[in-house]
Scaffold this active site. Sequence first.
Site, PDB file in Angstrom:
ATOM      1  N   SER A   1      22.168   5.449  17.941  1.00 19.31           N
ATOM      2  CA  SER A   1      21.330   6.601  18.300  1.00 19.31           C
ATOM      3  C   SER A   1      21.008   6.518  19.787  1.00 19.31           C
ATOM      4  O   SER A   1      21.606   7.208  20.597  1.00 19.31           O
ATOM      5  CB  SER A   1      20.073   6.647  17.445  1.00 19.31           C
ATOM      6  OG  SER A   1      20.404   7.029  16.127  1.00 19.31           O
ATOM      7  N   GLY A   2      20.064   5.648  20.177  1.00 26.40           N
ATOM      8  CA  GLY A   2      19.754   5.519  21.601  1.00 26.40           C
ATOM      9  C   GLY A   2      20.465   4.335  22.258  1.00 26.40           C
ATOM     10  O   GLY A   2      20.422   4.175  23.477  1.00 26.40           O
TER      11      GLY A   2
ATOM     12  N   ASP B   1      19.462  -1.277  21.051  1.00 27.99           N
ATOM     13  CA  ASP B   1      19.439  -2.537  20.316  1.00 27.99           C
ATOM     14  C   ASP B   1      19.555  -3.711  21.295  1.00 27.99           C
ATOM     15  O   ASP B   1      20.470  -3.754  22.116  1.00 27.99           O
ATOM     16  CB  ASP B   1      20.612  -2.574  19.324  1.00 27.99           C
ATOM     17  CG  ASP B   1      20.486  -3.715  18.344  1.00 27.99           C
ATOM     18  OD1 ASP B   1      20.015  -3.463  17.227  1.00 27.99           O
ATOM     19  OD2 ASP B   1      20.836  -4.858  18.691  1.00 27.99           O
TER      20      ASP B   1
ATOM     21  N   SER C   1      24.648  -1.913  17.837  1.00 30.93           N
ATOM     22  CA  SER C   1      25.153  -0.560  17.591  1.00 30.93           C
ATOM     23  C   SER C   1      26.409  -0.245  18.395  1.00 30.93           C
ATOM     24  O   SER C   1      27.002   0.805  18.209  1.00 30.93           O
ATOM     25  CB  SER C   1      24.066   0.467  17.924  1.00 30.93           C
ATOM     26  OG  SER C   1      23.668   0.334  19.276  1.00 30.93           O
TER      27      SER C   1
ATOM     28  N   GLY D   1      16.143   5.541  21.194  1.00 34.05           N
ATOM     29  CA  GLY D   1      16.578   6.531  20.208  1.00 34.05           C
ATOM     30  C   GLY D   1      15.712   6.524  18.952  1.00 34.05           C
ATOM     31  O   GLY D   1      15.221   5.483  18.513  1.00 34.05           O
TER      32      GLY D   1
ATOM     33  N   HIS E   1      14.723   3.175  16.407  1.00 29.16           N
ATOM     34  CA  HIS E   1      13.290   2.925  16.606  1.00 29.16           C
ATOM     35  C   HIS E   1      12.484   3.243  15.342  1.00 29.16           C
ATOM     36  O   HIS E   1      11.686   2.430  14.892  1.00 29.16           O
ATOM     37  CB  HIS E   1      12.817   3.782  17.777  1.00 29.16           C
ATOM     38  CG  HIS E   1      11.401   3.541  18.217  1.00 29.16           C
ATOM     39  ND1 HIS E   1      11.007   2.375  18.835  1.00 29.16           N
ATOM     40  CD2 HIS E   1      10.286   4.317  18.139  1.00 29.16           C
ATOM     41  CE1 HIS E   1       9.702   2.457  19.125  1.00 29.16           C
ATOM     42  NE2 HIS E   1       9.249   3.621  18.703  1.00 29.16           N
TER      43      HIS E   1
ATOM     44  N   TYR F   1       9.586  -9.390  15.258  1.00 26.76           N
ATOM     45  CA  TYR F   1       9.638  -7.935  15.085  1.00 26.76           C
ATOM     46  C   TYR F   1      11.101  -7.491  15.083  1.00 26.76           C
ATOM     47  O   TYR F   1      11.823  -7.724  16.046  1.00 26.76           O
ATOM     48  CB  TYR F   1       8.836  -7.276  16.215  1.00 26.76           C
ATOM     49  CG  TYR F   1       8.861  -5.763  16.268  1.00 26.76           C
ATOM     50  CD1 TYR F   1       9.033  -4.979  15.129  1.00 26.76           C
ATOM     51  CD2 TYR F   1       8.684  -5.107  17.478  1.00 26.76           C
ATOM     52  CE1 TYR F   1       9.035  -3.599  15.201  1.00 26.76           C
ATOM     53  CE2 TYR F   1       8.675  -3.720  17.569  1.00 26.76           C
ATOM     54  CZ  TYR F   1       8.863  -2.977  16.420  1.00 26.76           C
ATOM     55  OH  TYR F   1       8.877  -1.602  16.506  1.00 26.76           O
TER      56      TYR F   1
ATOM     57  N   ASN G   1      12.599  -4.731  15.500  1.00 31.04           N
ATOM     58  CA  ASN G   1      13.082  -3.878  16.592  1.00 31.04           C
ATOM     59  C   ASN G   1      13.291  -4.664  17.893  1.00 31.04           C
ATOM     60  O   ASN G   1      13.910  -4.138  18.823  1.00 31.04           O
ATOM     61  CB  ASN G   1      12.119  -2.715  16.841  1.00 31.04           C
ATOM     62  CG  ASN G   1      12.595  -1.427  16.173  1.00 31.04           C
ATOM     63  OD1 ASN G   1      13.746  -1.341  15.737  1.00 31.04           O
ATOM     64  ND2 ASN G   1      11.714  -0.440  16.104  1.00 31.04           N
ATOM     65  N   TYR G   2      12.759  -5.893  17.976  1.00 28.29           N
ATOM     66  CA  TYR G   2      13.075  -6.730  19.132  1.00 28.29           C
ATOM     67  C   TYR G   2      14.157  -7.715  18.680  1.00 28.29           C
ATOM     68  O   TYR G   2      13.974  -8.933  18.668  1.00 28.29           O
ATOM     69  CB  TYR G   2      11.830  -7.469  19.639  1.00 28.29           C
ATOM     70  CG  TYR G   2      10.744  -6.553  20.208  1.00 28.29           C
ATOM     71  CD1 TYR G   2      11.060  -5.321  20.764  1.00 28.29           C
ATOM     72  CD2 TYR G   2       9.402  -6.945  20.207  1.00 28.29           C
ATOM     73  CE1 TYR G   2      10.063  -4.491  21.282  1.00 28.29           C
ATOM     74  CE2 TYR G   2       8.408  -6.127  20.732  1.00 28.29           C
ATOM     75  CZ  TYR G   2       8.744  -4.901  21.268  1.00 28.29           C
ATOM     76  OH  TYR G   2       7.760  -4.099  21.793  1.00 28.29           O
TER      77      TYR G   2
END
Length: 536
Positions: free
Chosen positions: A111-112, A115, A120, A180, A184, A475, A477-478
Amino acid sequence: MEYYSPRITFFSFLLASLLISRSVSVDNNITYFLECLTSQFHFSDSINSVIYTPRNASSFSSIFLSSARNPFLVSTSGQRPLAIITPNNESEIQATIRCSKKHDTQIKVRSGGHDYEGLSYISQTPFVIVDMRNLRSISINTKENTAWIQTGTTLGELYCTIGKKTKTLAFQAGICPTVGVGGHFSGGGYGMMARKHGLAIDNIIDAIVINANGQILDRYSMGEDLFWAIRGGGGSSFGVVVAFKVKLINVPKIVTIFNVSRTLEQNVTQLVHKWQYIADKLDENLSLRVFLKSVKSPISYGKNRTIQASFTSLFLGRIEDLLPIMQEKFPELGLVERDCTETSWIESILFFAGFPNGSPLDVLLNRTQQINAYFKGKSDYVREPIPEHGLEGIWKFLNEEDENHGELQFSPYGGILSTISESETPFSHRSGNIFSIHYGVVWNNGSESKRHINWIRRLYMYMTPFVSKNPRTAYFNYRDLDIGRNNIQGNTSYRQASVWGFKYFQNNFDRLVRVKTKVDPSNFFRNEQSIPPSSS
Ligand SMILES: Cc1cc2nc3c(=O)[nH]c(=O)nc-3n(C[C@H](O)[C@H](O)[C@H](O)COP(=O)(O)OP(=O)(O)OC[C@H]3O[C@@H](n4cnc5c(N)ncnc54)[C@H](O)[C@@H]3O)c2cc1C
Ligand SMILES: *[C@@H]1O[C@H](CO)[C@@H](O)[C@H](O)[C@H]1NC(C)=O
Ligand SMILES: *[C@@H]1O[C@H](CO)[C@@H](O)[C@H](O)[C@H]1NC(C)=O
Ligand SMILES: *[C@@H]1O[C@H](CO)[C@@H](O)[C@H](O)[C@H]1NC(C)=O
Ligand SMILES: *[C@@H]1O[C@H](CO)[C@@H](O)[C@H](O)[C@H]1NC(C)=O
Ligand SMILES: *[C@@H]1O[C@H](CO)[C@@H](O)[C@H](O)[C@H]1NC(C)=O
Ligand SMILES: *[C@@H]1O[C@H](CO)[C@@H](O)[C@H](O)[C@H]1NC(C)=O
Ligand SMILES: *[C@@H]1O[C@H](CO)[C@@H](O)[C@H](O)[C@H]1NC(C)=O
Ligand SMILES: *[C@@H]1O[C@H](CO)[C@@H](O)[C@H](O)[C@H]1NC(C)=O
Ligand SMILES: *[C@@H]1O[C@H](CO)[C@@H](O)[C@H](O)[C@H]1NC(C)=O
Ligand SMILES: *[C@@H]1O[C@H](CO)[C@@H](O)[C@H](O)[C@H]1NC(C)=O
């Protein structure tokens, strides 16, 4: 029939030329995959226009790099994709899934492209990217206070669209405008209003997902298990998330922001120490974050370097209500009226994203990242305040790195975050966490990667006694492959995956495995840190 023939000829030519190249079986599969994909749409121009292969040399490269956010990964690790598909509609995604299953081509959804480990867009084994950049419509319903957001949208596009439509609605998500929605929102989504409104996942009320069988599902047809999993467990193990429906939140017309910095000579150690005792307990309208780095000292201090803590804050209210709170809870910071600015929520977004005062909202639409340096990040959660001597050890590490290259972010929890149960979503870091730590290091010289990565790994080791234990949580996302990874094919055992799985999700990991087993038993959607089905 004659309509098809030129393109069949083109593919025969492509096939013939690939057959004589080195890695015959991989190239074979990608050729058959592409032929399968285009044939689903009768080789039309519209499907060809969303397929990029290395043969479309410059456009392939620019699409690939334009959201490959970490040049370190592009230059050092793994393979580039065999093809990039940029779907304009859901049928193209369904066809991509069908054909990649048929010809055993791995797909990765982007998406954005933020990562941290590039999962991705980089891989150790051959793969194709499904890049969501063209699927970025946003439809806001101001009667219901909801919005449908396609996952190729960036946070900046989302904020800008909301900000232009209304002054009193907002959404709670991260600071960086080029992140993105796809990655996220499916992995958490912490931002400046999380203490009052929760994470992005806490405000998701529906979703559209395409599963491994190519079926298009909404919340009702996917069922509550899958809907639970994609709110914090990441999208990449479960399907292609096409859109999320979210609850928008009400914000006051006027909010207050400040960013005050203090150095060692201004008692940084004592200030950060004290901050840990109040940050998670403050009025939930107030989020007070700390950014720490080592900077050049003013000459008068007689030292080359000092530690700078920036206390960066959003208050959902006015200065006159903020000052008494700060005076009561954190007088040591010495916050005064002239440090504070009253503004609107959308202007605060520009401020936290680092845009100069007075920038037009449209700067948020720019999908090009401002900083394009090599990067490595890590995370931790803190449940007991770190003693002063512990903080002083961190300062030593910061001073060891090149000036401005290492940074720690302390992000406060508490507020509503501690009232949501650990199993409500896969994101388990709720009550009992005072704050999260984000460790980051950036550098520009590719030959010095080893030194910088060693630095952040040594700092992480040093922090062991001060952070959460059994497991040492992180986390999702990190993303950090240092805490464990699947085997190279991504089809790992439960045992191997549980090493990183319990750190990200604690007791929710087992439920994620159960959902995975139910919705994708053949492990079609997989990567270096994807949830394994229990049969493998
Ligand atoms: C500069 C920067 C600032 C950041 N700031 C914050 C912050 O303030 N708060 C915070 O919480 N996090 C923050 N992050 C972390 C960010 O939330 C994660 O990196 C997030 O996963 C990025 O999403 P993306 O779509 O940009 O990434 P991508 O690299 O595109 O995707 C990340 C992962 O999600 C998968 N994925 C992406 N889209 C889909 C989809 N549509 N369907 C299924 N799977 C999908 C990918 O395959 C990949 O595994 C930041 C990261 C960076 C680089
Ligand atoms: C190519 O596809 C076949 C099945 O059609 C599969 O057995 C093989 O492993 C694939 N090769 C690669 C390199 O993916
Ligand atoms: C979706 O894309 C395909 C292939 O590009 C095209 O043939 C089809 O008309 C599109 N569908 C819609 C509803 O736009
Ligand atoms: C890539 O090249 C092929 C063959 O030349 C062409 O058919 C296709 O349209 C190109 N794709 C894009 C996105 O330009
Ligand atoms: C730092 O702390 C000391 C002792 O607590 C105090 O006397 C001094 O005024 C503080 N300095 C600043 C700049 O706040
Ligand atoms: C936060 O602000 C709202 C609106 O101004 C107010 O009603 C509420 O009491 C505040 N919350 C707390 C905990 O003070
Ligand atoms: C640091 O300061 C000392 C003098 O205080 C000086 O000799 C030295 O060169 C400086 N180092 C750097 C890297 O600037
Ligand atoms: C806060 O101030 C520090 C130090 O001047 C600066 O580096 C940082 O970018 C500022 N943050 C914001 C959000 O303006
Ligand atoms: C978009 O951002 C990049 C990086 O900051 C910048 O170089 C570029 O000029 C911006 N483009 C526009 C149109 O503002
Ligand atoms: C990059 O780092 C290497 C190794 O330390 C060094 O030799 C080289 O001069 C550096 N290059 C630049 C442009 O600074
Ligand atoms: C993973 O997949 C590879 C290739 O498809 C296969 O050789 C290997 O046995 C699989 N491993 C597991 C643990 O299933």
